[in-house]
Design an enzyme around this catalytic site. Sequence first.
Site, PDB file in Angstrom:
ATOM      1  N   THR A  39       6.972  -3.938  -1.588  1.00 49.45           N
ATOM      2  CA  THR A  39       7.525  -3.434  -2.854  1.00 49.45           C
ATOM      3  C   THR A  39       8.048  -2.015  -2.636  1.00 49.45           C
ATOM      4  O   THR A  39       8.274  -1.292  -3.589  1.00 49.45           O
ATOM      5  CB  THR A  39       6.445  -3.393  -3.972  1.00 49.45           C
ATOM      6  OG1 THR A  39       5.345  -2.607  -3.498  1.00 49.45           O
ATOM      7  CG2 THR A  39       5.968  -4.773  -4.359  1.00 49.45           C
ATOM      8  N   SER A  40       8.233  -1.633  -1.357  1.00 52.65           N
ATOM      9  CA  SER A  40       8.590  -0.242  -1.072  1.00 52.65           C
ATOM     10  C   SER A  40      10.098  -0.092  -0.862  1.00 52.65           C
ATOM     11  O   SER A  40      10.823   0.189  -1.812  1.00 52.65           O
ATOM     12  CB  SER A  40       7.785   0.239   0.126  1.00 52.65           C
ATOM     13  OG  SER A  40       7.962   1.606   0.289  1.00 52.65           O
ATOM     14  N   ARG A  41      10.574  -0.293   0.346  1.00 52.60           N
ATOM     15  CA  ARG A  41      12.011  -0.279   0.612  1.00 52.60           C
ATOM     16  C   ARG A  41      12.303  -1.365   1.644  1.00 52.60           C
ATOM     17  O   ARG A  41      11.564  -1.511   2.626  1.00 52.60           O
ATOM     18  CB  ARG A  41      12.483   1.083   1.134  1.00 52.60           C
ATOM     19  CG  ARG A  41      12.590   2.171   0.074  1.00 52.60           C
ATOM     20  CD  ARG A  41      13.682   1.893  -0.968  1.00 52.60           C
ATOM     21  NE  ARG A  41      13.784   2.931  -1.990  1.00 52.60           N
ATOM     22  CZ  ARG A  41      13.154   2.899  -3.171  1.00 52.60           C
ATOM     23  NH1 ARG A  41      12.384   1.885  -3.482  1.00 52.60           N
ATOM     24  NH2 ARG A  41      13.322   3.885  -4.038  1.00 52.60           N
TER      25      ARG A  41
ATOM     26  N   LYS B  92       0.418   7.407  -4.339  1.00 50.22           N
ATOM     27  CA  LYS B  92       0.051   7.011  -5.716  1.00 50.22           C
ATOM     28  C   LYS B  92      -0.044   5.493  -5.861  1.00 50.22           C
ATOM     29  O   LYS B  92      -1.016   4.960  -6.384  1.00 50.22           O
ATOM     30  CB  LYS B  92       1.095   7.576  -6.698  1.00 50.22           C
ATOM     31  CG  LYS B  92       1.045   9.092  -6.815  1.00 50.22           C
ATOM     32  CD  LYS B  92       2.114   9.632  -7.706  1.00 50.22           C
ATOM     33  CE  LYS B  92       3.495   9.634  -7.102  1.00 50.22           C
ATOM     34  NZ  LYS B  92       3.695  10.483  -5.903  1.00 50.22           N
ATOM     35  N   ILE B  93       1.005   4.790  -5.388  1.00 47.11           N
ATOM     36  CA  ILE B  93       1.033   3.332  -5.577  1.00 47.11           C
ATOM     37  C   ILE B  93       0.018   2.657  -4.651  1.00 47.11           C
ATOM     38  O   ILE B  93      -0.742   1.788  -5.073  1.00 47.11           O
ATOM     39  CB  ILE B  93       2.463   2.783  -5.342  1.00 47.11           C
ATOM     40  CG1 ILE B  93       3.426   3.368  -6.376  1.00 47.11           C
ATOM     41  CG2 ILE B  93       2.464   1.251  -5.403  1.00 47.11           C
ATOM     42  CD1 ILE B  93       4.896   3.095  -6.106  1.00 47.11           C
TER      43      ILE B  93
ATOM     44  N   GLU C 192      19.909  -5.116  -0.070  1.00 52.87           N
ATOM     45  CA  GLU C 192      19.858  -5.466  -1.488  1.00 52.87           C
ATOM     46  C   GLU C 192      20.992  -4.872  -2.315  1.00 52.87           C
ATOM     47  O   GLU C 192      21.364  -5.421  -3.353  1.00 52.87           O
ATOM     48  CB  GLU C 192      18.514  -5.061  -2.102  1.00 52.87           C
ATOM     49  CG  GLU C 192      18.320  -3.554  -2.234  1.00 52.87           C
ATOM     50  CD  GLU C 192      17.000  -3.186  -2.904  1.00 52.87           C
ATOM     51  OE1 GLU C 192      15.959  -3.723  -2.502  1.00 52.87           O
ATOM     52  OE2 GLU C 192      17.021  -2.356  -3.821  1.00 52.87           O
TER      53      GLU C 192
ATOM     54  N   ALA D  12       9.757  -4.334  -9.489  1.00 53.73           N
ATOM     55  CA  ALA D  12       8.354  -3.903  -9.608  1.00 53.73           C
ATOM     56  C   ALA D  12       8.168  -2.779 -10.620  1.00 53.73           C
ATOM     57  O   ALA D  12       7.140  -2.685 -11.281  1.00 53.73           O
ATOM     58  CB  ALA D  12       7.827  -3.480  -8.242  1.00 53.73           C
ATOM     59  N   PHE D  13       9.186  -1.929 -10.760  1.00 53.90           N
ATOM     60  CA  PHE D  13       9.041  -0.774 -11.672  1.00 53.90           C
ATOM     61  C   PHE D  13       9.242  -1.158 -13.134  1.00 53.90           C
ATOM     62  O   PHE D  13       8.979  -0.348 -14.026  1.00 53.90           O
ATOM     63  CB  PHE D  13      10.103   0.290 -11.305  1.00 53.90           C
ATOM     64  CG  PHE D  13      11.489  -0.099 -11.759  1.00 53.90           C
ATOM     65  CD1 PHE D  13      12.237  -1.002 -11.033  1.00 53.90           C
ATOM     66  CD2 PHE D  13      12.026   0.410 -12.941  1.00 53.90           C
ATOM     67  CE1 PHE D  13      13.497  -1.395 -11.458  1.00 53.90           C
ATOM     68  CE2 PHE D  13      13.286   0.031 -13.376  1.00 53.90           C
ATOM     69  CZ  PHE D  13      14.016  -0.877 -12.633  1.00 53.90           C
TER      70      PHE D  13
ATOM     71  N   ASP E  54       9.957  -7.597  -2.966  1.00 53.07           N
ATOM     72  CA  ASP E  54      10.640  -7.066  -4.148  1.00 53.07           C
ATOM     73  C   ASP E  54      11.855  -6.249  -3.729  1.00 53.07           C
ATOM     74  O   ASP E  54      12.633  -5.824  -4.568  1.00 53.07           O
ATOM     75  CB  ASP E  54       9.670  -6.181  -4.957  1.00 53.07           C
ATOM     76  CG  ASP E  54      10.296  -5.709  -6.266  1.00 53.07           C
ATOM     77  OD1 ASP E  54      10.791  -6.571  -7.022  1.00 53.07           O
ATOM     78  OD2 ASP E  54      10.325  -4.486  -6.520  1.00 53.07           O
TER      79      ASP E  54
HETATM   80  P1  NAI Z   1       3.861   8.672  -2.649  1.00 52.35           P
HETATM   81  O1  NAI Z   1       4.743   9.773  -2.167  1.00 52.35           O
HETATM   82  O2  NAI Z   1       2.832   8.966  -3.683  1.00 52.35           O
HETATM   83  O3  NAI Z   1       3.097   8.026  -1.390  1.00 52.35           O
HETATM   84  C1  NAI Z   1       3.748   7.681  -0.198  1.00 52.35           C
HETATM   85  C2  NAI Z   1       2.709   7.720   0.915  1.00 52.35           C
HETATM   86  O4  NAI Z   1       3.341   7.284   2.117  1.00 52.35           O
HETATM   87  C3  NAI Z   1       2.159   9.125   1.183  1.00 52.35           C
HETATM   88  O5  NAI Z   1       0.744   9.085   1.242  1.00 52.35           O
HETATM   89  C4  NAI Z   1       2.776   9.510   2.518  1.00 52.35           C
HETATM   90  O6  NAI Z   1       1.912  10.358   3.279  1.00 52.35           O
HETATM   91  C5  NAI Z   1       2.922   8.149   3.169  1.00 52.35           C
HETATM   92  N1  NAI Z   1       3.893   8.121   4.248  1.00 52.35           N
HETATM   93  C6  NAI Z   1       4.995   8.888   4.426  1.00 52.35           C
HETATM   94  N2  NAI Z   1       5.631   8.525   5.551  1.00 52.35           N
HETATM   95  C7  NAI Z   1       4.926   7.501   6.084  1.00 52.35           C
HETATM   96  C8  NAI Z   1       5.086   6.703   7.252  1.00 52.35           C
HETATM   97  N3  NAI Z   1       6.117   6.874   8.096  1.00 52.35           N
HETATM   98  N4  NAI Z   1       4.153   5.754   7.485  1.00 52.35           N
HETATM   99  C9  NAI Z   1       3.108   5.562   6.644  1.00 52.35           C
HETATM  100  N5  NAI Z   1       2.911   6.301   5.531  1.00 52.35           N
HETATM  101  C10 NAI Z   1       3.822   7.247   5.262  1.00 52.35           C
HETATM  102  O7  NAI Z   1       4.838   7.500  -3.102  1.00 52.35           O
HETATM  103  P2  NAI Z   1       4.543   6.323  -4.143  1.00 52.35           P
HETATM  104  O8  NAI Z   1       4.843   6.796  -5.533  1.00 52.35           O
HETATM  105  O9  NAI Z   1       3.225   5.731  -3.860  1.00 52.35           O
HETATM  106  O10 NAI Z   1       5.713   5.296  -3.763  1.00 52.35           O
HETATM  107  C11 NAI Z   1       5.726   4.637  -2.515  1.00 52.35           C
HETATM  108  C12 NAI Z   1       7.082   3.964  -2.325  1.00 52.35           C
HETATM  109  O11 NAI Z   1       7.212   2.910  -3.272  1.00 52.35           O
HETATM  110  C13 NAI Z   1       8.300   4.859  -2.620  1.00 52.35           C
HETATM  111  O12 NAI Z   1       8.650   5.618  -1.482  1.00 52.35           O
HETATM  112  C14 NAI Z   1       9.374   3.864  -2.955  1.00 52.35           C
HETATM  113  O13 NAI Z   1      10.059   3.517  -1.768  1.00 52.35           O
HETATM  114  C15 NAI Z   1       8.594   2.648  -3.460  1.00 52.35           C
HETATM  115  N6  NAI Z   1       8.837   2.373  -4.880  1.00 52.35           N
HETATM  116  C16 NAI Z   1       9.271   1.112  -5.214  1.00 52.35           C
HETATM  117  C17 NAI Z   1       9.498   0.784  -6.532  1.00 52.35           C
HETATM  118  C18 NAI Z   1       9.947  -0.592  -6.920  1.00 52.35           C
HETATM  119  O14 NAI Z   1      10.341  -0.805  -8.077  1.00 52.35           O
HETATM  120  N7  NAI Z   1       9.900  -1.577  -6.039  1.00 52.35           N
HETATM  121  C19 NAI Z   1       9.315   1.776  -7.608  1.00 52.35           C
HETATM  122  C20 NAI Z   1       8.797   3.045  -7.150  1.00 52.35           C
HETATM  123  C21 NAI Z   1       8.581   3.328  -5.826  1.00 52.35           C
END
Ligand code: NAI
Length: 346
Positions: free
Chosen positions: A231-233, A156-157, A262, A296-297, A257
């Site tokens: 901005t992921s983990r 999604k992101i 952290e 970021a959220f 981020d």
């Molecule tokens: P999502 O589930 O919609 O998309 C994640 C994508 O990563 C999927 O297409 C999946 O197939 C892919 N994926 C899974 N394992 C993988 C790997 N080993 N290598 C490459 N791609 C892989 O998740 P969304 O909503 O897009 O969120 C992504 C990440 O953003 C979350 O997992 C979370 O860690 C982070 N996040 C950070 C926030 C913040 O405030 N900084 C807030 C919300 C999410």
Amino acid sequence: MNKIKIAFFDAKEYDRHSFEESNKSEEFDITFLDTRLSRDTCKLAEDADVVCVFVNDDIDASVIDQLSEMGVKLIALRCAGYNNVDIEYAFRKIHIVRVPAYSPYAVAEHAMALLLTSIRRIHKAYIRTKDFNFSLNGLTGFDLHGKTVGIVGTGKIGRIFIDICRGFGMNVIAYDKFPAADSGITYVSLDELWERSDIISFHCPLTDENRHMVNSDSIAKMKKGVVLINTSRGALIDSEALVEGIKQRQIGAACLDVYEEESDVFFHDYSNHIINDDTLARLISMPNVIVTSHQAFLTNEALQNIADTTLSNIREFISNDTCVNEVCYKCSNLANCKQTHEKKCF
Ligand code: NAI
């Protein structure tokens, strides 16, 4: 019927505001607790039916055992990621629900905000003009138009960030463990992404497999001067290797981020303290590193979605014993749950 009691850990002022708004009818009895959930603070959930937690609450085996012994039925994550929960150990002991999406726009827009701030030196210019210093020396940036951005994770992101980048006239390539068919996205191998990208942005979940995917080996494969955005983990990046890569001038800039350690620092005010984390202090001291504290959220829209979805997850679980947003070890091993959780898993 008695109200469902929720022990709400690591509550911040903005959480109280959005959850009180969402619980205006006082359907739930929510106790807001400043402390994080850990093996030492579990007992605060003694009377609760549900505990509500965020990204840095530590839900390990001991916490799961204590909560299930106390009769807590559900852990409601008010976030998307669940790497802070031992979901394998929780399987058949306690149910876990999450908020799979609250505002992917918030996170993708923050990623672009960090990128623009970094490459156009806005963080430096802001401080200069506050001090009536109008010199431009050292503020030269570069155009995004025509640059290649590599996206890791096209969920999604990641997809929203792709749209934003395309709006800037950038060439987009991507890597995803589960590439989407017919998406119009150009997928490449991870090695090709490292080699071709001027900018790399991470939008995948953290797993055992991709922990430290940015390390000294992958950094060596990247273009000299590459800009990294995370901005992921935090633990997707080996922070020591990042510091070294920046010192060697291999990495041109980092926009962070999230940070792997952290949980000891983020979300707190340490402005009057000495930070014990030398790696974080070193990163923050670098002129080409921007750190925001898992922010970021943080938009009004996202906060309200988090509150509404968390309470609706709890409502659905209490009525049906299952919930469409359940995180289940069995399902998550099979293509990341994808909302297909079934009662029979438990
Ligand atoms: P999502 O589930 O919609 O998309 C994640 C994508 O990563 C999927 O297409 C999946 O197939 C892919 N994926 C899974 N394992 C993988 C790997 N080993 N290598 C490459 N791609 C892989 O998740 P969304 O909503 O897009 O969120 C992504 C990440 O953003 C979350 O997992 C979370 O860690 C982070 N996040 C950070 C926030 C913040 O405030 N900084 C807030 C919300 C999410």
